[in-house]
Write a protein that holds these residues in place. Structure first.
Motif, PDB file in Angstrom:
ATOM      1  N   MET A   1       0.838  -1.189   0.000  1.00  0.00           N
ATOM      2  CA  MET A   1       0.000   0.000   0.000  1.00  0.00           C
ATOM      3  C   MET A   1       0.875   1.242   0.000  1.00  0.00           C
ATOM      4  SD  MET A   1      -3.247   0.542   2.496  1.00  0.00           S
ATOM      5  CE  MET A   1      -4.513   1.707   2.114  1.00  0.00           C
ATOM      6  N   MET A   2       0.382   2.330  -0.531  1.00  0.00           N
ATOM      7  CA  MET A   2       1.187   3.513  -0.670  1.00  0.00           C
ATOM      8  C   MET A   2       1.425   4.176   0.673  1.00  0.00           C
ATOM      9  SD  MET A   2       0.454   7.119  -1.083  1.00  0.00           S
ATOM     10  CE  MET A   2      -0.711   8.212  -0.361  1.00  0.00           C
ATOM     11  N   LEU A   3       2.521   4.929   0.757  1.00  0.00           N
ATOM     12  CA  LEU A   3       2.892   5.600   1.972  1.00  0.00           C
ATOM     13  C   LEU A   3       2.569   7.076   1.846  1.00  0.00           C
ATOM     14  CD1 LEU A   3       6.377   3.882   2.346  1.00  0.00           C
ATOM     15  CD2 LEU A   3       4.157   3.098   3.141  1.00  0.00           C
ATOM     16  N   ALA A   4       1.591   7.539   2.578  1.00  0.00           N
ATOM     17  CA  ALA A   4       1.160   8.919   2.462  1.00  0.00           C
ATOM     18  C   ALA A   4       1.857   9.772   3.496  1.00  0.00           C
ATOM     19  CB  ALA A   4      -0.350   9.014   2.650  1.00  0.00           C
ATOM     20  N   GLY A   5       1.932  11.052   3.232  1.00  0.00           N
ATOM     21  CA  GLY A   5       2.559  11.960   4.166  1.00  0.00           C
ATOM     22  C   GLY A   5       1.865  13.287   4.196  1.00  0.00           C
ATOM     23  N   GLY A   6       2.333  14.162   5.040  1.00  0.00           N
ATOM     24  CA  GLY A   6       1.734  15.475   5.163  1.00  0.00           C
ATOM     25  C   GLY A   6       2.346  16.459   4.194  1.00  0.00           C
ATOM     26  N   LYS A   7       1.708  17.563   3.976  1.00  0.00           N
ATOM     27  CA  LYS A   7       2.170  18.584   3.042  1.00  0.00           C
ATOM     28  C   LYS A   7       3.384  19.298   3.604  1.00  0.00           C
ATOM     29  CE  LYS A   7       0.635  22.773   0.670  1.00  0.00           C
ATOM     30  NZ  LYS A   7      -0.484  23.685   0.471  1.00  0.00           N
ATOM     31  N   PRO A   8       4.493  19.388   2.869  1.00  0.00           N
ATOM     32  CA  PRO A   8       5.681  20.049   3.364  1.00  0.00           C
ATOM     33  C   PRO A   8       5.453  21.543   3.532  1.00  0.00           C
ATOM     34  CG  PRO A   8       5.923  19.508   1.045  1.00  0.00           C
ATOM     35  CD  PRO A   8       4.657  18.871   1.500  1.00  0.00           C
ATOM     36  N   THR A  16      12.969  18.289   4.083  1.00  0.00           N
ATOM     37  CA  THR A  16      13.674  17.060   4.453  1.00  0.00           C
ATOM     38  C   THR A  16      12.996  16.369   5.621  1.00  0.00           C
ATOM     39  OG1 THR A  16      15.767  18.035   3.711  1.00  0.00           O
ATOM     40  CG2 THR A  16      15.892  16.103   5.159  1.00  0.00           C
ATOM     41  N   GLU A  17      12.590  17.143   6.605  1.00  0.00           N
ATOM     42  CA  GLU A  17      11.916  16.562   7.767  1.00  0.00           C
ATOM     43  C   GLU A  17      10.556  15.976   7.377  1.00  0.00           C
ATOM     44  OE1 GLU A  17      11.716  19.710  10.577  1.00  0.00           O
ATOM     45  OE2 GLU A  17      13.834  19.563  11.169  1.00  0.00           O
ATOM     46  N   ALA A  18       9.853  16.672   6.487  1.00  0.00           N
ATOM     47  CA  ALA A  18       8.538  16.183   6.072  1.00  0.00           C
ATOM     48  C   ALA A  18       8.651  14.892   5.267  1.00  0.00           C
ATOM     49  CB  ALA A  18       7.815  17.246   5.249  1.00  0.00           C
ATOM     50  N   MET A  19       9.721  14.761   4.467  1.00  0.00           N
ATOM     51  CA  MET A  19       9.896  13.572   3.634  1.00  0.00           C
ATOM     52  C   MET A  19      10.444  12.383   4.406  1.00  0.00           C
ATOM     53  SD  MET A  19      11.469  15.110   0.083  1.00  0.00           S
ATOM     54  CE  MET A  19      11.614  13.467  -0.600  1.00  0.00           C
ATOM     55  N   THR A  74       3.983   9.442  -4.065  1.00  0.00           N
ATOM     56  CA  THR A  74       3.823  10.234  -2.851  1.00  0.00           C
ATOM     57  C   THR A  74       5.065  11.049  -2.559  1.00  0.00           C
ATOM     58  OG1 THR A  74       2.316   8.603  -1.903  1.00  0.00           O
ATOM     59  CG2 THR A  74       3.390  10.090  -0.374  1.00  0.00           C
ATOM     60  N   ILE A  75       6.224  10.427  -2.689  1.00  0.00           N
ATOM     61  CA  ILE A  75       7.477  11.144  -2.426  1.00  0.00           C
ATOM     62  C   ILE A  75       7.654  12.292  -3.412  1.00  0.00           C
ATOM     63  CG2 ILE A  75       9.990  10.890  -2.375  1.00  0.00           C
ATOM     64  CD1 ILE A  75       9.559   7.999  -1.434  1.00  0.00           C
ATOM     65  N   ALA A  76       7.227  12.092  -4.672  1.00  0.00           N
ATOM     66  CA  ALA A  76       7.351  13.152  -5.675  1.00  0.00           C
ATOM     67  C   ALA A  76       6.511  14.370  -5.334  1.00  0.00           C
ATOM     68  CB  ALA A  76       6.952  12.606  -7.047  1.00  0.00           C
ATOM     69  N   THR A  77       5.413  14.175  -4.595  1.00  0.00           N
ATOM     70  CA  THR A  77       4.556  15.317  -4.247  1.00  0.00           C
ATOM     71  C   THR A  77       5.235  16.282  -3.284  1.00  0.00           C
ATOM     72  OG1 THR A  77       3.523  14.100  -2.404  1.00  0.00           O
ATOM     73  CG2 THR A  77       2.480  13.934  -4.574  1.00  0.00           C
ATOM     74  N   TYR A  78       6.283  15.819  -2.605  1.00  0.00           N
ATOM     75  CA  TYR A  78       7.018  16.717  -1.708  1.00  0.00           C
ATOM     76  C   TYR A  78       7.921  17.658  -2.491  1.00  0.00           C
ATOM     77  CZ  TYR A  78       5.399  14.013   2.260  1.00  0.00           C
ATOM     78  OH  TYR A  78       4.602  13.414   3.210  1.00  0.00           O
TER      79      TYR A  78
END
Length: 348
Positions: A1-8, A16-19, A74-78
């Motif tokens: 499953m994909m790994l989602a994160g918060g908006k940098p 860097t911290e957000a990613m 997901t990583i590219a969105t950062y």
């Protein structure tokens, strides 16, 4: 499953911290599943012929594919927060990946629990149906085919996919005011909930049956003292090992998948937006793909043997003598319960 994160919030240190979280989860997920696949590839041929082995391989490959396909997006969105927001097709594809690998993983785990239930609780049915690796592969094919069709329904117009407020992941519109999209949201959540429930019920049924089998062995009359003592040590280790795996599986499936199911129901019923709760739910669901290989491979074999050795040392320290080990010192073999028999598998 994909790994989602918060908006940098920034571009340098903040970025860097957000990613850090999604990149770490991506790396751990890939490494864990590769280790699992490598360990399975090195198994003995007699183990590879079992249905459980084929399902474990299918789960590891599914988790690895899901992580490798969805996480880079997901990583590219950062680096560019509008990657998904400005690209409708990519957003729909990302939503499909989330939907598919989420429910496919649950389906395979449920199939594994069902296979164990039939092998332990219904051995004659298990043998009559001829459940082996070929049967398991057909089951995996049906799981993939049905879940692809099910998760393609939003792309076909039954429900819409939207970019979430953090702009780092896409999912179905789970606050839709139209009947058809709302129906799909409830349907997806209901299917996921039923898979989780069936997995837990089947695992508890297997554990209960193993306990009953163990009690009957203890209460059976002694014919040969030394032989019975040895059998008790062997069967006790197998039962404890199997129950440990099944119980941990139930806890992980419930803990990782339930929050997302709750958020789907909550969003569609209340229409209350809580992007932080949605983000945490999808992150927790992503952890399932990370933990799966460690449960079914490392916990079942390596870690459990270390626990056995530690228990043996602890027992010697307290009692001054060694218990009967579940590892046969003369044959160098370990055992695993399948059908209604105990098979001896040579150590790798």
């Amino acid at each position: 499953m994909m790994l989602a994160g918060g908006k940098p919030k920034g571009f340098s240190r903040e970025l860097t911290e957000a990613m850090a979280v999604p990149v770490l989860m991506f790396a751990v997920g890939v490494i864990g599943n590769i280790i699992a696949i490598a360990a399975l590839s090195g198994s003995k041929q007699e183990r590879k012929s079992s249905a459980f082995f084929a399902l474990v391989c299918g789960l590891a490959v599914t988790d690895l594919l899901g992580t490798c396909l969805a996480s880079p997006i997901t990583i590219a969105t950062y680096l560019n927060e509008n990657v998904l927001y400005d690209n409708t097709n990519l957003c729909e594809f990302h939503s499909f990946l989330l939907l598919f690998f989420g429910v496919a993983g649950l389906s395979i785990i449920c199939a594994m629990s069902a296979e164990r239930y039939l092998a332990i609780c219904c051995p004659y049915t298990y043998q009559r149906w001829g459940i082996d690796q070929h049967f398991a592969r057909k089951c995996l094919f049906c799981i993939y085919l049905s879940n692809i069709a099910f998760c393609c329904l939003p792309v076909m117009g039954m429900a819409g996919s939207i970019c979430q407020p953090t702009k780092t992941w896409c999912f179905i519109n789970w606050r839709a005011d139209k009947t058809l999209p709302a129906t799909y949201s409830f349907l997806y959540a209901s299917v996921s909930f039923l898979l989780i429930l069936m997995t837990i019920v089947l695992n508890f049924a297997v554990c209960g049956n193993l306990l009953i089998m163990r009690r009957r062995k203890i209460q059976s009359p002694v014919t040969r003292g030394s032989a019975r003592a040895r059998w008790k040590a062997l069967s006790s280790g197998v039962e404890a090992q199997m129950m440990t795996v099944l119980m941990v599986t139930s806890v992980v499936v419930l803990g990782c998948s339930a929050p997302l199911v709750v958020r789907v129901f909550s969003n569609q019923i209340t229409w209350t937006e809580n992007s932080h709760a949605d983000l945490m739910a999808i992150r927790i669901a992503s952890v399932n793909a990370i933990l799966d290989p460690w449960i079914y491979i490392l916990l079942r074999r390596t870690l459990f043997r270390k626990i056995q050795r530690f228990s043996k040392v602890f027992y010697i320290g307290r009692k001054g003598k060694a218990p009967i080990s579940i590892i046969d010192s003369t044959m160098g073999s370990s055992i695993w319960l399948n059908h209604s028999y105990v098979y001896v598998l040579h150590k790798q």
